[in-house]
Design a protein around this motif. Sequence first.
Motif, PDB file in Angstrom:
ATOM      1  N   CYS A   7       0.840  -1.191   0.000  1.00 36.74           N
ATOM      2  CA  CYS A   7       0.000   0.000   0.000  1.00 36.74           C
ATOM      3  C   CYS A   7       0.876   1.243   0.000  1.00 36.74           C
ATOM      4  O   CYS A   7       2.071   1.193   0.326  1.00 36.74           O
ATOM      5  CB  CYS A   7      -0.963   0.010   1.183  1.00 36.74           C
ATOM      6  SG  CYS A   7      -0.202   0.340   2.778  1.00 36.74           S
ATOM      7  N   ASN A   9       0.462   5.818   0.552  1.00 33.81           N
ATOM      8  CA  ASN A   9      -0.344   6.996   0.898  1.00 33.81           C
ATOM      9  C   ASN A   9      -1.541   6.638   1.772  1.00 33.81           C
ATOM     10  O   ASN A   9      -2.690   6.964   1.465  1.00 33.81           O
ATOM     11  CB  ASN A   9      -0.817   7.717  -0.378  1.00 33.81           C
ATOM     12  CG  ASN A   9      -1.293   9.139  -0.084  1.00 33.81           C
ATOM     13  OD1 ASN A   9      -0.907   9.736   0.916  1.00 33.81           O
ATOM     14  ND2 ASN A   9      -2.117   9.688  -0.970  1.00 33.81           N
ATOM     15  N   HIS A  10      -1.249   5.987   2.882  1.00 33.78           N
ATOM     16  CA  HIS A  10      -2.283   5.635   3.860  1.00 33.78           C
ATOM     17  C   HIS A  10      -1.761   5.990   5.250  1.00 33.78           C
ATOM     18  O   HIS A  10      -0.828   5.359   5.753  1.00 33.78           O
ATOM     19  CB  HIS A  10      -2.613   4.149   3.781  1.00 33.78           C
ATOM     20  CG  HIS A  10      -3.715   3.720   4.721  1.00 33.78           C
ATOM     21  ND1 HIS A  10      -5.018   3.591   4.320  1.00 33.78           N
ATOM     22  CD2 HIS A  10      -3.699   3.415   6.051  1.00 33.78           C
ATOM     23  CE1 HIS A  10      -5.768   3.212   5.334  1.00 33.78           C
ATOM     24  NE2 HIS A  10      -4.975   3.107   6.407  1.00 33.78           N
ATOM     25  N   LYS A  11      -2.331   7.035   5.853  1.00 35.53           N
ATOM     26  CA  LYS A  11      -1.900   7.525   7.164  1.00 35.53           C
ATOM     27  C   LYS A  11      -0.390   7.784   7.172  1.00 35.53           C
ATOM     28  O   LYS A  11       0.085   8.559   6.340  1.00 35.53           O
ATOM     29  CB  LYS A  11      -2.345   6.553   8.260  1.00 35.53           C
ATOM     30  CG  LYS A  11      -3.867   6.511   8.420  1.00 35.53           C
ATOM     31  CD  LYS A  11      -4.311   5.751   9.662  1.00 35.53           C
ATOM     32  CE  LYS A  11      -5.810   5.896   9.851  1.00 35.53           C
ATOM     33  NZ  LYS A  11      -6.288   5.173  11.061  1.00 35.53           N
ATOM     34  N   ASN A  57      -0.838   1.279  11.635  1.00 37.28           N
ATOM     35  CA  ASN A  57      -1.325   1.789  10.354  1.00 37.28           C
ATOM     36  C   ASN A  57      -1.240   0.731   9.258  1.00 37.28           C
ATOM     37  O   ASN A  57      -2.037   0.741   8.312  1.00 37.28           O
ATOM     38  CB  ASN A  57      -0.552   3.040   9.955  1.00 37.28           C
ATOM     39  CG  ASN A  57      -0.907   4.234  10.826  1.00 37.28           C
ATOM     40  OD1 ASN A  57      -1.952   4.245  11.475  1.00 37.28           O
ATOM     41  ND2 ASN A  57      -0.045   5.224  10.865  1.00 37.28           N
ATOM     42  N   ALA A  61      -4.452  -0.434   7.299  1.00 34.26           N
ATOM     43  CA  ALA A  61      -4.557  -0.456   5.833  1.00 34.26           C
ATOM     44  C   ALA A  61      -5.175  -1.761   5.350  1.00 34.26           C
ATOM     45  O   ALA A  61      -6.025  -1.768   4.450  1.00 34.26           O
ATOM     46  CB  ALA A  61      -3.177  -0.252   5.213  1.00 34.26           C
ATOM     47  N   PHE A  64      -8.762  -1.604   6.210  1.00 34.40           N
ATOM     48  CA  PHE A  64      -9.448  -0.673   5.300  1.00 34.40           C
ATOM     49  C   PHE A  64      -9.852  -1.385   4.005  1.00 34.40           C
ATOM     50  O   PHE A  64     -10.973  -1.233   3.520  1.00 34.40           O
ATOM     51  CB  PHE A  64      -8.531   0.510   5.000  1.00 34.40           C
ATOM     52  CG  PHE A  64      -9.032   1.410   3.902  1.00 34.40           C
ATOM     53  CD1 PHE A  64     -10.066   2.296   4.136  1.00 34.40           C
ATOM     54  CD2 PHE A  64      -8.466   1.359   2.636  1.00 34.40           C
ATOM     55  CE1 PHE A  64     -10.543   3.131   3.115  1.00 34.40           C
ATOM     56  CE2 PHE A  64      -8.926   2.173   1.614  1.00 34.40           C
ATOM     57  CZ  PHE A  64      -9.967   3.067   1.855  1.00 34.40           C
ATOM     58  N   GLN A  83     -10.939   7.829   3.760  1.00 40.43           N
ATOM     59  CA  GLN A  83      -9.586   7.284   3.845  1.00 40.43           C
ATOM     60  C   GLN A  83      -8.656   8.418   4.220  1.00 40.43           C
ATOM     61  O   GLN A  83      -8.805   9.554   3.742  1.00 40.43           O
ATOM     62  CB  GLN A  83      -9.185   6.653   2.507  1.00 40.43           C
ATOM     63  CG  GLN A  83      -7.804   6.026   2.480  1.00 40.43           C
ATOM     64  CD  GLN A  83      -6.754   6.923   1.845  1.00 40.43           C
ATOM     65  OE1 GLN A  83      -7.030   8.060   1.464  1.00 40.43           O
ATOM     66  NE2 GLN A  83      -5.545   6.422   1.721  1.00 40.43           N
ATOM     67  N   PRO A  85      -5.072   9.963   3.976  1.00 42.86           N
ATOM     68  CA  PRO A  85      -3.782   9.876   3.287  1.00 42.86           C
ATOM     69  C   PRO A  85      -2.651  10.407   4.162  1.00 42.86           C
ATOM     70  O   PRO A  85      -2.884  10.960   5.249  1.00 42.86           O
ATOM     71  CB  PRO A  85      -3.992  10.772   2.066  1.00 42.86           C
ATOM     72  CG  PRO A  85      -4.945  11.822   2.562  1.00 42.86           C
ATOM     73  CD  PRO A  85      -5.861  11.121   3.542  1.00 42.86           C
ATOM     74  N   SER A  95      -3.548   6.670  -3.764  1.00 39.92           N
ATOM     75  CA  SER A  95      -3.366   5.691  -2.693  1.00 39.92           C
ATOM     76  C   SER A  95      -3.609   4.315  -3.302  1.00 39.92           C
ATOM     77  O   SER A  95      -4.711   4.028  -3.767  1.00 39.92           O
ATOM     78  CB  SER A  95      -4.355   5.933  -1.547  1.00 39.92           C
ATOM     79  OG  SER A  95      -4.120   7.181  -0.929  1.00 39.92           O
ATOM     80  N   TYR A  97      -3.491   0.030  -3.186  1.00 38.45           N
ATOM     81  CA  TYR A  97      -3.578  -1.140  -2.322  1.00 38.45           C
ATOM     82  C   TYR A  97      -3.590  -2.380  -3.208  1.00 38.45           C
ATOM     83  O   TYR A  97      -4.401  -2.475  -4.134  1.00 38.45           O
ATOM     84  CB  TYR A  97      -4.852  -1.112  -1.471  1.00 38.45           C
ATOM     85  CG  TYR A  97      -5.028   0.136  -0.636  1.00 38.45           C
ATOM     86  CD1 TYR A  97      -4.615   0.171   0.688  1.00 38.45           C
ATOM     87  CD2 TYR A  97      -5.606   1.289  -1.187  1.00 38.45           C
ATOM     88  CE1 TYR A  97      -4.773   1.319   1.456  1.00 38.45           C
ATOM     89  CE2 TYR A  97      -5.762   2.431  -0.432  1.00 38.45           C
ATOM     90  CZ  TYR A  97      -5.351   2.442   0.889  1.00 38.45           C
ATOM     91  OH  TYR A  97      -5.499   3.580   1.649  1.00 38.45           O
TER      92      TYR A  97
END
Length: 423
Positions: A7, A9-11, A57, A61, A64, A83, A85, A95, A97
Amino acid sequence: MLLEFTCSNHKSIGEKIVFSTLAGKDNSHNKELILFERNRIVKSAVIYGANGSGKSNLIDAISFVKNLVVQSIRHQPGDGIRQIPHKLLGIERDSEYTLQFVTKNVRYAYGFTLCKTLIVDEYLYYFPNGKQVKIFERSAEGYTEGNQFKGRFDSCKDVLKPNRLFLSCAANFSNVREVEASFRFFKDELVIYSGLGIDNWMEYSLRQMHENENIKKTAIRFMQSLDTGIKDIIIKVDQKTLKESELPSFLSEEFKTILVRKVTNSVTAKVVYDQFEVDLMSEESTGIRKLFEFICPMIDIVSNGKVLVCDELEANFHESIMYGLVNLFRKLNRTPSAQMIFTTHDTSVLSLDLFRRDQIWFTELTRDTRETDLYSLAEIKNVRKDENIGKGYIAGKYGAIPMLNENLANIIQEFSEEVENGN
């Protein structure tokens, strides 16, 4: 089985990170590996890192993706996808996944990309006989089917929206076996445990033990193997109707009338020891309560070959129970495809006696962009087979942990002096 998850650009996760359960060339604990399509797969993986480094995180992910696959069919037109980013990248940046997983002994590859809270591309492939076959590909312009699936998704055209995954739509509005198998992997076989009680695992465990004597016996043997001293558990499920006097006063009279007509089930449990018994919910320790909450889902995962993804497995567990849980998972795992992936701070299980080097992962936050970096112990050179991994981790040998340094010591000293001087 979960083979790989990536993944971006997630948190706290900025640039792409890759988590893999593919085993390397290391020959330790070979008997505990899963063999699949000429590959060796690890049954479990543990993730360490400092607070705020991104361990949770990574789990978030995966969760999510699972939730979006299962629930996006319910999204209303015009709604964006919720979501978070990375702070420095924002929603303008893609983002992505992707997952590779195995269900019903067939490998699948699935992925999607979000931009500005909407889905901009998505794909699903599978690998019968080891060869890649397209099931569908989706872009902002529409979707295309693989040659074997022409016309099979026509019923999805009217329900597909930019905020709904094609996999979610196809699973609900088409009749394609491979799509259903993929959807059920996310819905039923990928199990996320956060320890927050959201999914009410305690009630599930108690009901399973109440309804199935074999499950209860297995659970008690499991507890006894951890040296808890527990001899039995007595579970009662009573039906009752609520009285109007028991309801909150702010409820409307109409709603109160509905509630008092309903019959609800009340589940109670007594934990039996040698010389006494205690009420599970009001008198038992937090650690034992969590064990009972955890036990039946874990039996289900092991028995049915599911994937357990768990954040902070050690919460409320003594380190000996934590060690026992991890060790028992290895020994009880008669179903080859069951896996456990978890984060923890507990270094009692950070040992090459329990894990291979490619089963131990670390998260670390980069200093400049504050992004999560993910890497395994197998990527670190010069790690001896007899090395004390727990001690090396605490000492900062593998990164992933903030080190107390002279600057911190000086700051504490200056603060102490200011307190003494009354400042």
